[in-house]
Design an enzyme around this catalytic site. Structure first.
Site: not given
Ligand code: ADP
Ligand code: MG
Ligand code: MG
Length: 926
Positions: A29, A99, A108, A110, A349, A471, A795, A797, A800, A862, A882
């Site tokens: 991120k 974040r 999601g 963490m 990402r 999710h 070959s 195996g 075993d 094999c 192979y």
């Molecule tokens: P995750 O990794 O679980 O997606 P994020 O850190 O991306 O968590 O954040 C969760 C939500 O909060 C996302 O929808 C993100 O866009 C929003 N968010 C995070 N930081 C900000 C920010 N500075 N301003 C507005 N929305 C935010």
């Molecule tokens: Mg996010």
């Molecule tokens: Mg055998």
């Protein structure tokens, strides 16, 4: 003194200290936020605390490095300057989000906290500044809720409980007689804040901190701690993410999607993540904050609606979409927020995608000239091909089900494919039922990261709320699960373990079917049928030109064949299996097990007579009955293989596997053989072994009973001669199993060659053939030079060889194997992924010695490892000719072999392979 590392990286105001390549340090991120700033996209300023701090934190009793606080203070001042606001200021407060962000995306897993910096004082300042009391209290109640949950630990206790904060909100909504959060007034929200704080105090004993700096460090600590929460640990296990990587923490200026109807938030994919189609795919909600879209609390609108609502804004977003794809040369997943008509990017990402989409996008991007064929191949995980081969519903049966009124409802087609199973309502039950051997459909109002193990245990996932980027949808696609999301007609009652749909009641354990391609949810079971690829290649019921999925598949296969150096064979015992494998691209048979043939019709009787025979005469008489039957089997296989090499293994399992152990069957056999029941019983008991795996089996059988090898060799060669006479080329390779000493092979080889000569003379034809052996016990590998003096091929195996090298009986390993992997005694199940450090070393020794003694020796594998991508890579690295795998894994092996060649482009190692370990290659992973 060593230089103190830099722990904090600023981004914003058009320039960032980091960049995309710095994922290891900044997390995905953080690195991509920096990259977006650098390519001129609108990103709210902030800073990233590196993953090194996380590692240091865990190595040093959860304490931060000394210089961190000062660096954070400096970076925060920079952000304040960029924004013209101050953190904690009563008049003009800066708010931030905290974040998490690991090196590999863990959606999601963490925790994130929004609107941090609010307290009773700054709230007043923000109201004065924005003149929008409702917005401010909406933000405040969200903040207290997230902080209370994530930092102070107020969470549901039991699996059927609802979230304690949601409970308070629901009560409020109920009292007010409203349905949506947006219908609550500023006054309502203000009350919620008070109630939330009281609940936190009452249930956790903690006061909600008013000091913004205390809030910030509390949140930073919570993000680092969340690296070690159960769901993050479970996720890492599932996706091979090492614990040592750690997470980064991003502190970023808040932008607000909840400032009214001219504000909003959304998530989008630059192409369709389910089908791979090249159009802008996304969802958004007006007057909402980030979490609302993903959490599935409200079902969002498709991005195409934004075009109608605000064409200019849409145009801006679409331009960013193109910029990002061109820059990253891949399909991207983005988060954005609109604050009072102004667009901000919050995340990007490389987007997770289904196998369908991964393959289609890779192929399309070659067409777009974004990437090369080679790069396309490295972007597709071989196992993803499985999804293309998986069954789909039988259309007729499904139509009939729909016509007869079994269509329950329709949702979003979030994860394509067909699934039938029994309903369960929580992740814990899903796992438990699966462990009992049931097929289940996990049915939830919405899923959360806690559910991933249960999702993994399910055939399919159904949710009542949430969109294509919820999710459930995201995770299902990544796991390759069937998923239907956002079916708002479902009324789920967790506590009663039941749901109602349009008046119909469905209980836990009821059968249900999901069509993840159309979004249909159907009551009861529905038959499935073969995928498009199978219909074209195997069933031959579909024309390639009417099969777009097949066409894409075919292109990938064609490219894979261009770059791989390993040949791909198949393990097949019957002509139909061989034919399937050829349709999938097999170039020969690497293992034909003759023993399966003995169980075929009419064969088990003479086989048993042979085993229970008292004298050589009796045994020969029984073998004479088997000869024509085996010959016919071999002829069928030779014909199906049309001149491709066929490796046939002489009899391998211990003889007791063929005789009956029940009294009733023993009596029947006695009658058929016209001997006494007692005699049969006695002979069967005489065959008992304490450890059959290491007992009287493999070449040992052919050495004690040479007439068995003789009969088998005759069946093979007569079939070869007859087939060749029909004008079909043959290439038999006779393989002697379980050889540990060259003398064993010498003994068997003599018999085989003698029979070959006899048959050629009798039939008046000449054919080519090879005699070789399996390397499957350590002594065979260690003395491979001696064995190669006789064997024309080896070959491996590895089933075993793994058992004998590790001293582990596969059949008895269940009790400790999974715990062993969990405790990291073994990096992987060694029967699934080849143990490079042990078994692999023996293979390497055998390859080197074998080639030294006989430079032209053919080398293959094999064991079941022959169809597993990491093991295939190892086979490539040690220079096998192979790999051989089951018919349905042939396409996977073709791609894995190509990737092995491309990702190790120095070519097959002639010198010792560096870094031999048992880790799965992670290169090419998103
Ligand atoms: P995750 O990794 O679980 O997606 P994020 O850190 O991306 O968590 O954040 C969760 C939500 O909060 C996302 O929808 C993100 O866009 C929003 N968010 C995070 N930081 C900000 C920010 N500075 N301003 C507005 N929305 C935010
Ligand atoms: Mg996010
Ligand atoms: Mg055998």
């Amino acid at each position: 003194m060593a230089k103190v590392p830099k722990y904090v990286y600023f981004f914003g105001s058009g320039k960032a200290e980091g960049k995309a390549e710095m994922k290891n340090l900044l997390g995905g991120k953080g690195a991509n936020l920096a990259e977006m700033v650098n390519i001129g996209l609108p990103v709210p300023p902030g800073f990233t605390i590196t993953t090194e701090v996380c590692s240091a934190y865990y190595q040093n009793k959860q304490k931060y490095p000394k210089s961190l606080e000062k660096e954070v203070r400096t970076a925060l001042t920079k952000v304040e300057k960029a924004m013209g606001a101050k953190f904690g200021d009563a008049k003009n407060p800066l708010l931030v989000s905290i974040r998490s962000g690991a090196r590999a995306s863990m959606p999601g897993m963490m925790d994130t906290i929004l609107n941090l910096g609010l307290n009773d004082k700054t709230v007043a300042g923000l109201v004065a500044k924005t003149k929008n009391e409702r917005f401010v209290y909406d933000s405040y109640r969200r903040f207290v809720q997230m902080y209370g949950d994530v930092v102070l630990g107020l969470k549901p206790v039991n699996k059927d409980d609802i979230d304690p904060f949601e409970e308070i909100i629901e009560a409020k909504k109920h009292a007010k007689g409203v349905k949506l959060d947006t219908e609550l007034t500023a006054e309502d929200l203000k009350e919620l804040v008070v109630k939330f704080k009281a609940a936190i105090k009452e249930k956790t004993g903690h006061d909600f901190p008013e000091d913004p700096l205390v809030q910030m460090w509390g949140a930073i600590g919570a993000v680092f701690s969340s690296w070690m929460n159960d769901r993050a640990i479970a996720y890492r296990k599932m996706y091979d993410i090492p614990e040592s990587w750690g997470t980064a923490v991003n502190v970023q200026t808040m932008v607000f999607g909840n400032m009214g109807e001219d504000s909003g938030t959304g998530v989008a994919f630059t192409r369709d993540a389910a089908t791979g189609e090249n159009y802008f795919y996304g969802e958004y909600l007006m007057n909402a904050q980030g979490e609302d879209v993903v959490a599935g609390t409200r079902t969002p609108l498709p991005i195409s609606k934004l075009k109608e609502q605000d064409a200019k804004l849409y145009g801006q977003l679409d331009k960013i979409r193109k910029t990002l794809e061109k820059h990253y040369r891949d399909m991207m997943d983005v988060e954005f927020t609109i604050q009072q008509g102004k667009l901000f990017m919050l995340q990007c990402r490389v987007g997770k995608r289904t196998a369908f989409a991964a393959i289609k996008i890779a192929v399309d991007m070659v067409g777009d000239k974004f990437i090369s064929e080679k790069e396309a191949l490295t972007r597709i995980e071989p196992d993803q091909l499985n999804q293309l081969l998986r069954p789909i519903f039988d259309v007729k049966e499904k139509d009939a089900a729909v016509k007869s009124g079994r269509l329950l409802t329709k949702g979003l087609n979030a994860g394509p494919g067909a699934a039938t199973g029994r309903i369960v309502f929580n992740a814990v039950d899903a796992e438990a039922w699966k462990n009992r051997g049931e097929k289940v459909i996990l049915t939830r109002i919405e899923t959360s990261p806690e559910d991933i193990k249960g999702m993994d245990a399910s055939e399919g996932i159904l949710t009542a709320r949430g969109g294509m980027t919820s999710h459930a949808a995201l995770v299902a696609r990544q796991m390759g699960k069937v998923c239907v999301a956002g079916c708002d007609e479902l009324n789920i009652d967790y506590a009663k373990h039941m749901m109602t749909v349009k008046g119909k009641v469905l209980k836990e354990g009821d059968w249900m079917s999901l069509d993840g391609t159309t979004g249909q949810v159907i009551e009861g079971k529905i038959q499935t049928k073969p995928s498009e690829v199978l219909q074209v290649l195997v069933e031959k019921t579909l024309d390639a030109k009417d099969a777009p999925v097949y066409q894409t598949f075919a292109k990938v296969m064609q490219w894979a064949d261009k770059y791989r150096t390993l040949k791909i064979r198949t393990n097949a015992d019957q002509p139909d299996q061989a034919a399937n494998a050829i349709a999938f691209g097999a170039e020969g048979i690497g293992l034909c097990r003759t023993e399966h043939m003995f169980f075929g019709e009419g064969k088990i009787g003479p086989m048993r007579e042979m085993i229970l025979a008292d004298t050589l005469e009796q045994r020969k008489a029984a073998l004479a009955k088997l000869l024509p039957l085996q010959r016919a089997d071999f002829a069928g296989i030779f014909e199906a293989m049309h001149g491709k090499p066929v490796t046939i293994r002489t009899i391998d399992p211990p003889l007791h596997e063929f005789v009956p152990h029940e009294e009733k069957e023993q009596r029947a056999l006695a009658q058929a053989m016209r001997i006494s029941y007692e005699k049969v019983k006695e002979r069967v008991e005489g065959l008992h072994e304490f450890n059959p795996m290491l007992g009287f089996r493999g070449c040992r059988l052919g050495i004690i009973f040479p007439e068995i090898t003789e009969m088998q060799a005759r069946a093979i060669f007569e079939a070869a001669a007859d087939t060749q006479k029909k004008g079909i080329a043959v290439e038999p390779e006779v393989m002697i199993p379980l050889v540990g000493n060259v003398k064993e092979l010498v003994h068997q080889e003599k018999i085989v060659r003698k029979v070959a000569e006899d048959v050629m003379k009798e039939k008046g034809v000449k054919f080519k053939y090879l005699v070789g052996t399996m390397i499957e016990i350590p002594r065979g590998a260690i003395t491979a030079d001696e064995i190669a003096a006789v064997a024309e091929f080896f070959s491996f195996g590895t089933n075993d060889l793994t058992q004998t090298t590790l001293g582990v009986s596969r059949d008895d390993a269940a009790r400790f194997l999974i715990p062993y992997v969990e405790k990291e005694m073994y990096a992987k199940d060694p029967f699934e992924v080849l143990d490079r450090g042990g078994v692999g070393k023996l293979m390497k020794i055998a390859v080197e010695k074998g080639r030294a003694a006989r430079p032209g020796i053919k080398l293959g594998i094999c064991g079941e490892h022959g169809g597993e991508p990491s093991s295939i890579e190892f086979c490539h690295l040690i220079g096998l000719n192979y790999v051989s795998c089951s018919p349905f894994r042939v396409p996977i092996a073709r791609l894995a072999a190509a990737r092995a060649a491309l990702l190790n482009s120095a070519g097959p190692a002639k010198k010792p392979v560096k870094k031999v370990n048992n880790k799965v290659k992670t290169s090419g992973k998103k």
